[in-house]
Design an enzyme around this catalytic site. Structure first.
Site, mmCIF file in Angstrom:
data_model
loop_
_atom_site.group_PDB
_atom_site.id
_atom_site.type_symbol
_atom_site.label_atom_id
_atom_site.label_comp_id
_atom_site.label_asym_id
_atom_site.label_seq_id
_atom_site.Cartn_x
_atom_site.Cartn_y
_atom_site.Cartn_z
ATOM 1 N N ASP A 141 -3.147 8.955 3.911
ATOM 2 C CA ASP A 141 -1.519 9.289 3.453
ATOM 3 C C ASP A 141 -0.535 9.040 4.181
ATOM 4 O O ASP A 141 1.087 9.170 3.332
ATOM 5 C CB ASP A 141 -1.354 10.608 2.439
ATOM 6 C CG ASP A 141 -0.656 10.616 1.063
ATOM 7 O OD1 ASP A 141 -0.210 11.591 1.091
ATOM 8 O OD2 ASP A 141 0.131 9.139 0.914
ATOM 9 N N LYS A 144 0.667 2.381 4.615
ATOM 10 C CA LYS A 144 -0.790 1.869 4.178
ATOM 11 C C LYS A 144 -1.328 0.710 5.354
ATOM 12 O O LYS A 144 -2.118 0.254 5.158
ATOM 13 C CB LYS A 144 -0.302 1.023 3.251
ATOM 14 C CG LYS A 144 0.373 1.670 1.967
ATOM 15 C CD LYS A 144 -0.383 3.313 1.698
ATOM 16 C CE LYS A 144 0.274 4.550 1.421
ATOM 17 N NZ LYS A 144 -0.354 5.740 1.698
ATOM 18 N N ASP A 169 -4.927 7.826 -0.268
ATOM 19 C CA ASP A 169 -4.340 7.714 -1.110
ATOM 20 C C ASP A 169 -3.438 6.800 -1.274
ATOM 21 O O ASP A 169 -3.945 5.478 -0.297
ATOM 22 C CB ASP A 169 -2.883 8.306 -1.197
ATOM 23 C CG ASP A 169 -2.659 9.524 -2.498
ATOM 24 O OD1 ASP A 169 -0.602 9.505 -2.644
ATOM 25 O OD2 ASP A 169 -2.683 9.096 -3.288
ATOM 26 N N ASN A 170 -3.227 6.352 -2.502
ATOM 27 C CA ASN A 170 -2.444 4.673 -3.001
ATOM 28 C C ASN A 170 -3.352 3.364 -2.055
ATOM 29 O O ASN A 170 -2.288 2.282 -2.431
ATOM 30 C CB ASN A 170 -1.674 4.662 -1.699
ATOM 31 C CG ASN A 170 0.146 6.103 -1.928
ATOM 32 O OD1 ASN A 170 -0.337 6.368 -0.620
ATOM 33 N ND2 ASN A 170 0.292 6.581 -2.927
ATOM 34 N N GLU A 199 1.632 9.024 -8.750
ATOM 35 C CA GLU A 199 2.301 10.636 -8.469
ATOM 36 C C GLU A 199 3.559 10.193 -10.136
ATOM 37 O O GLU A 199 4.134 9.579 -9.721
ATOM 38 C CB GLU A 199 2.630 11.416 -7.148
ATOM 39 C CG GLU A 199 3.833 10.235 -6.655
ATOM 40 C CD GLU A 199 3.253 9.422 -5.650
ATOM 41 O OE1 GLU A 199 1.516 9.450 -5.850
ATOM 42 O OE2 GLU A 199 3.237 9.151 -4.045
HETATM 43 O O1 7JW Z 1 2.131 8.198 -2.548
HETATM 44 C C1 7JW Z 1 2.576 7.531 -1.948
HETATM 45 C C2 7JW Z 1 3.550 6.575 -2.692
HETATM 46 C C3 7JW Z 1 4.810 5.341 -2.068
HETATM 47 C C4 7JW Z 1 5.195 4.122 -3.303
HETATM 48 C C5 7JW Z 1 6.432 4.100 -3.178
HETATM 49 C C6 7JW Z 1 7.471 4.164 -3.576
HETATM 50 C C7 7JW Z 1 7.079 2.783 -4.966
HETATM 51 F F1 7JW Z 1 7.474 2.125 -5.830
HETATM 52 C C8 7JW Z 1 5.366 3.667 -5.132
HETATM 53 C C9 7JW Z 1 4.759 4.308 -4.087
HETATM 54 C C10 7JW Z 1 4.833 5.168 -1.247
HETATM 55 C C11 7JW Z 1 3.887 6.056 -0.128
HETATM 56 N N1 7JW Z 1 3.887 5.852 1.398
HETATM 57 C C12 7JW Z 1 3.295 7.026 2.194
HETATM 58 C C13 7JW Z 1 2.453 7.739 1.933
HETATM 59 N N2 7JW Z 1 2.058 7.901 -0.361
HETATM 60 C C14 7JW Z 1 2.978 7.318 -0.132
HETATM 61 MG MG MG Z 2 0.692 8.722 -1.167
#
Ligand code: 7JW
Ligand code: MG
Length: 214
Positions: A141, A144, A169-170, A199
């Site tokens: 997580d 990416k 995740d993601n 989320e």
């Molecule tokens: O769960 C997540 C969501 C997002 C993220 C940020 C901005 C948006 F618009 C959409 C999604 C970034 C993340 N970076 C590291 C780990 N987890 C992440």
């Molecule tokens: Mg995440």
């Protein structure tokens, strides 16, 4: 100078959550992110999928890549059996400082070891620094573009065993196309996609669960 969003999230936890009660810490963060300020915690919907994977696996040794404020750290550690250990790696010192206090508020210090630094440097040191043999469970997580190189590093360092579960995740938003391409086409993994949402939003996202076949 004002506070940061992680600091405001921590303030909410210390104001509203019950010390030593992981469930109230989780609920407080989810409420804060829904009603005050969105933050990139795995959240309650994907968090329930995370819970079911961890509960089914009952891991003795677990690794989390990307601590942020410690929300998923608390979700995982609260489910671990006595004597088991969760190592969580965080690159950003400001995030790590907040996460330490969130984990402490939840009363989970004895199950969690938070290590600050780049995952690419720390993974090769897991055995010598923390006496880890192999991990039963890995939650990806963090950034990416680190999912694939860090997975290859875990393989090369002999930190995965037959049956180790990777949960990422993601994989849709922000998206990890190179990781998905590799893991879904590798004969060394059995993968399954759990469709969910980003989320606290209606945007599609999901978790990829992959079992290492050795
Ligand atoms: O769960 C997540 C969501 C997002 C993220 C940020 C901005 C948006 F618009 C959409 C999604 C970034 C993340 N970076 C590291 C780990 N987890 C992440
Ligand atoms: Mg995440």
């Amino acid at each position: 100078t004002g506070s940061t969003r992680p600091q405001r999230l921590l303030r909410a936890v210390q104001k509203k959550a019950t010390q030593g009660d992981p469930q109230s810490v989780i609920a407080t963060i989810d409420h804060f992110c829904r009603h005050s300020e969105w933050a990139m915690n795995v959240g309650d919907e994907k968090g329930s999928i995370l819970d079911s994977v961890v509960t089914e696996l009952n891991p003795s040794s677990a690794l989390e890549l990307g601590t942020y404020c410690g929300y998923s750290t608390v979700r995982i550690a609260r489910l671990l059996p006595p004597g088991s250990k969760l190592i969580t790696l965080e690159f950003n010192p400001a995030y790590a400082a907040v996460a330490r206090q969130v984990i402490a508020w939840a009363g989970l210090n004895d199950k969690v070891q938070l290590v600050e630094g780049p995952s690419g440097d720390l993974i090769p040191q897991m055995k010598e620094l923390f006496g880890v043999q192999t991990f039963d469970f890995v939650f990806l997580d963090h950034w990416k573009d680190r999912y694939l190189p860090d997975t290859k590093l875990l393989e090369e360092c002999g930190l995965l065993r037959k049956g180790t579960v990777l949960l990422a995740d993601n994989v849709i938003c922000p998206g990890t196309p190179e990781y998905l391409e590799y893991i879904r086409n590798s004969s060394r993994y059995e993968s399954r996609y759990f469709k969910s949402h980003l989320e606290y939003t209606k945007v599609e996202d999901g978790l990829e669960k992959s079992v290492f076949l050795g």
